[in-house]
Write an enzyme that holds these catalytic residues in place. Sequence first.
Site, PDB file in Angstrom:
ATOM      1  N   HIS A 127      32.189  70.691  74.258  1.00 55.64           N
ATOM      2  CA  HIS A 127      31.800  70.632  72.842  1.00 55.64           C
ATOM      3  C   HIS A 127      32.502  69.446  72.199  1.00 55.64           C
ATOM      4  CE1 HIS A 127      31.266  73.030  68.798  1.00 55.64           C
ATOM      5  NE2 HIS A 127      31.066  71.724  68.639  1.00 55.64           N
ATOM      6  N   GLU A 170      30.125  79.204  63.154  1.00 53.18           N
ATOM      7  CA  GLU A 170      31.259  78.330  62.800  1.00 53.18           C
ATOM      8  C   GLU A 170      31.650  78.715  61.367  1.00 53.18           C
ATOM      9  OE1 GLU A 170      30.277  74.150  62.629  1.00 53.18           O
ATOM     10  OE2 GLU A 170      32.363  73.520  62.433  1.00 53.18           O
ATOM     11  N   ASP A 226      35.100  66.895  67.161  1.00 54.15           N
ATOM     12  CA  ASP A 226      35.007  65.515  66.656  1.00 54.15           C
ATOM     13  C   ASP A 226      36.424  64.941  66.629  1.00 54.15           C
ATOM     14  OD1 ASP A 226      32.053  65.352  65.582  1.00 54.15           O
ATOM     15  OD2 ASP A 226      32.846  67.276  64.906  1.00 54.15           O
TER      16      ASP A 226
HETATM   17  N1  HPA Z   1      29.558  71.331  63.283  1.00 60.94           N
HETATM   18  C1  HPA Z   1      28.270  71.116  63.078  1.00 60.94           C
HETATM   19  N2  HPA Z   1      27.700  69.938  63.285  1.00 60.94           N
HETATM   20  C2  HPA Z   1      28.451  68.928  63.708  1.00 60.94           C
HETATM   21  C3  HPA Z   1      29.785  69.097  63.919  1.00 60.94           C
HETATM   22  C4  HPA Z   1      30.375  70.352  63.709  1.00 60.94           C
HETATM   23  O1  HPA Z   1      31.582  70.575  63.868  1.00 60.94           O
HETATM   24  N3  HPA Z   1      30.264  67.892  64.336  1.00 60.94           N
HETATM   25  C5  HPA Z   1      29.223  67.045  64.378  1.00 60.94           C
HETATM   26  N4  HPA Z   1      28.122  67.669  63.992  1.00 60.94           N
HETATM   27 ZN    ZN Z   2      30.373  70.744  66.946  1.00 64.45          ZN
END
Ligand code: HPA
Ligand code: ZN
Length: 348
Positions: A28, A211, A290
């Site tokens: 991820h 999330e 990221d």
């Molecule tokens: N969540 C959702 N979309 C994304 C993320 C994330 O952490 N990073 C890059 N696109």
């Molecule tokens: Zn992500």
Amino acid sequence: MSPVRLVKPVAPERMPELLRAMPKAELHMHIEGSLEPEQMFALAQRNSVPLAYASAQAVREAYVFDNLQSFLDIYHAGTLVLKTEQDFYDMACAYLQRAQEDNVTHTELFFDTQTHTGHGLDAQMVVKGLHRACRDAPAKFGMTASLILCFLRHLSEAEAFECLEQIMPVRDRIVGIGLASSEVGHPPEKFAQVFARAKQLGFRLVAHAGEEGPPAYIWGALDVLKVERIDHGVQSMNDPDLIKRLVQDRIALTVCPLSNLKLRVYPSLTQHSIGRMLEAGMVATINSDDPAYFGGYINENFTQTFAALQLGSQQAYQLALNSFNASFIDATERARHIEQLDAVFDTF
Ligand code: HPA
Ligand code: ZN
């Protein structure tokens, strides 16, 4: 399922060394989210793109987020410096080199062509640049790498279909399809048809779910989108029936602790649920999401999380094992990675 090997306890002060030394898969990581400010400046100069910041340091100081959306706005601005196939190749190589330092031996990279086609770039060019880096990864960085294309869920399903159509001539360079961007208000059901089509075409399927969004989005990703892994999935801890389902079906969760901290999903890492997930028998993994934006690559995620939650060698082994078991590699490759993992734990 054979029982998981019991490993020797390791003193807390030696855990960072073990976490660094153990081979692991990263499943991820958004490649556009690995663009470090220095590289952003170099690409801006190469492509004559103006930047709103005076220095790489000023860019870093702007990385304070309240939630997912506040990050996505800045992330999107950063992608404007990417213009050519070589830019995508260089960005991916920079990540692969950094991942090698963390003993990542296999990675599955997320990317989203819709961000780039939105700036007038060609989707196939993006795939070609990233894929060339994946192809060179074994010789250049001693690791394997593949690509997962994420649809942007704040856009429509029709636009996702268009995106899928655009990449069909290079579809053999992409292993899977995922779903990213602003979660709340964009449930998985919105993408039911396009995921069904992707499955028909033979793509492996994953989706970001739970999330910030509710457990219902995880149920939807499983039952409607038919995904094999859930990205994040931490909100599942609020739904005992869902925990049971994830354990029973051995659905892997690609958890990203420093991302959760930076985007304020948890107030501190000591509150993070990854330890409880492992205790419940969930197939959790640790990933960086990221890394250029969230304060660390995969080993930083491991070391900070292990220190905060006082996790030990058994959890380290389990997380690394989960990462290989959850990856989209074949059985021979999987066995080779797990053998290397066992060798490190044998001698540590
Ligand atoms: N969540 C959702 N979309 C994304 C993320 C994330 O952490 N990073 C890059 N696109
Ligand atoms: Zn992500």
